[in-house]
Design an enzyme around this catalytic site. Sequence first.
Site, PDB file in Angstrom:
ATOM      1  N   THR A  40       0.826  -1.208   0.000  1.00  0.00           N
ATOM      2  CA  THR A  40       0.000   0.000   0.000  1.00  0.00           C
ATOM      3  C   THR A  40       0.857   1.253   0.000  1.00  0.00           C
ATOM      4  O   THR A  40       0.464   2.291  -0.545  1.00  0.00           O
ATOM      5  CB  THR A  40      -0.920  -0.024   1.242  1.00  0.00           C
ATOM      6  N   TYR A  53      -8.143   1.223  -3.933  1.00  0.00           N
ATOM      7  CA  TYR A  53      -6.805   1.507  -4.470  1.00  0.00           C
ATOM      8  C   TYR A  53      -6.170   0.208  -4.912  1.00  0.00           C
ATOM      9  O   TYR A  53      -6.660  -0.882  -4.609  1.00  0.00           O
ATOM     10  CB  TYR A  53      -5.920   2.199  -3.423  1.00  0.00           C
ATOM     11  N   THR A 118       1.666  -4.500   4.281  1.00  0.00           N
ATOM     12  CA  THR A 118       1.556  -4.847   5.707  1.00  0.00           C
ATOM     13  C   THR A 118       0.946  -6.231   5.934  1.00  0.00           C
ATOM     14  O   THR A 118       1.121  -6.799   7.008  1.00  0.00           O
ATOM     15  CB  THR A 118       0.711  -3.795   6.452  1.00  0.00           C
ATOM     16  N   ASP A 119       0.251  -6.779   4.923  1.00  0.00           N
ATOM     17  CA  ASP A 119      -0.473  -8.045   5.144  1.00  0.00           C
ATOM     18  C   ASP A 119       0.453  -9.178   5.574  1.00  0.00           C
ATOM     19  O   ASP A 119       0.099  -9.980   6.443  1.00  0.00           O
ATOM     20  CB  ASP A 119      -1.213  -8.481   3.863  1.00  0.00           C
ATOM     21  N   LYS A 191       0.364  -8.163  12.847  1.00  0.00           N
ATOM     22  CA  LYS A 191      -0.671  -7.274  12.310  1.00  0.00           C
ATOM     23  C   LYS A 191      -1.949  -7.575  13.087  1.00  0.00           C
ATOM     24  O   LYS A 191      -2.449  -8.696  13.071  1.00  0.00           O
ATOM     25  CB  LYS A 191      -0.873  -7.514  10.811  1.00  0.00           C
ATOM     26  N   GLU A 312      -3.065 -29.592  27.461  1.00  0.00           N
ATOM     27  CA  GLU A 312      -4.018 -30.675  27.203  1.00  0.00           C
ATOM     28  C   GLU A 312      -3.438 -31.688  26.218  1.00  0.00           C
ATOM     29  O   GLU A 312      -3.848 -32.837  26.189  1.00  0.00           O
ATOM     30  CB  GLU A 312      -5.326 -30.096  26.670  1.00  0.00           C
TER      31      GLU A 312
HETATM   32  N1  ASP Z   1      -2.654  -5.575   0.791  1.00  0.00           N
HETATM   33  C1  ASP Z   1      -1.655  -4.601   1.092  1.00  0.00           C
HETATM   34  C2  ASP Z   1      -0.321  -5.308   1.124  1.00  0.00           C
HETATM   35  O1  ASP Z   1      -0.070  -6.055   2.032  1.00  0.00           O
HETATM   36  C3  ASP Z   1      -1.961  -3.948   2.403  1.00  0.00           C
HETATM   37  C4  ASP Z   1      -0.929  -2.982   2.930  1.00  0.00           C
HETATM   38  O2  ASP Z   1       0.159  -2.828   2.421  1.00  0.00           O
HETATM   39  O3  ASP Z   1      -1.234  -2.333   3.943  1.00  0.00           O
HETATM   40  O4  ASP Z   1       0.446  -5.128   0.216  1.00  0.00           O
END
Ligand code: ASP
Length: 355
Positions: A40, A53, A118-119, A191, A312
């Site tokens: 992103t 986007y 971020t994923d 995350k 367990e």
């Molecule tokens: N889908 C995007 C990615 O991981 C989300 C992000 O960058 O925040 O590239």
Amino acid sequence: MKTRNRMNVIFTALLLFALVPFNMAQDKLPKVVILATGGTIAGAGESSTGSAYTSGQVKIEAMIDAVPNIRKLADLRGEQISNVGSQDMSVKIWLDLANRINELLAGDVDGIVITHGTDTQEETAFFLNLVVKSDKPVVLTGSMRPSTALSADGPLNMYNAVAVAADPHSKGRGVMVVMNDEIQSAHAVKKMITTPVQTFMSPQHGLLGTVIFGQVTYFHYPFGLHTTESEFSVDGVKKLPRVDIVYACADMSPDLIPIMVKAGAKGIVIAGVGDGNMTEATLKAAKKATAKGIKIVRASRVPIGTVLLHGEVIDADYGTVSSMDLNPQKARVLLMLAMLKDRTREELQDLFLTY
Ligand code: ASP
């Protein structure tokens, strides 16, 4: 005439004298390379106030140019490794990244910044934490809002990431994630929220430090062996063994484990319920698979906590391994690297206690 010449010589000497410290200061800026992978932070949308986007649209040079004063922090240059949304991050890109980082840090580069979606950022960070062979800083960053959005968070995240990579106190802290003014370790970071900018947290271990408009403060060193202490290497490695993740739930079907094995999985991570639990039938299927040499790690679908060695489930009875505090996606990374060598269940468990 003679006097004027003498004055000229004195003036030139004074000018040179004044310029020398400036040049020396420029020479002394740490060398930082930004390796761009997409996400992103490199994303673009049609409207600055709309949520739609596409990731990975902007190239690294344009991204650097969009950050005021970033070149005052470091002698900076960028390289484009890939330009994908990190949902499409692959083992191939991980290997390319790791090899390039090891090459650059073996030379005169002082620190690396990686721009990344971020994923799956926590997985890439943890992978690199295990295979980078240098104590120089490696810092991942990204953004939750695309570059075209109102109040895009990418430029300040990039500025702060370069400040952390250029800071001598960042040495020896393993691979780090810098976003939203916070510095987190590759081992601990998760995350935690789908879209807000405060997405990354280290709920079990806490922050390594903070970075506010480039001012770096550290509180801790990270947990677990990393980088120069790690026994893992991707030197000459072209691919990693296939490891799948299966998500447990009430009334979980035991069929999923043999289906994954049939599809080619050599290892399986079970995102168990609670303390790494699963239905009795799935445990039996896991025991059958481990008896045939499939490596199975019990992690948890619960976001915080450690999967007990003797809760367990007694792992030795089923041939399984506890992921300890690693979430399923990071347990998968460690298992893939661990399986580059033949290891017993006990040896695998030791790795999960150490990294
Ligand atoms: N889908 C995007 C990615 O991981 C989300 C992000 O960058 O925040 O590239």
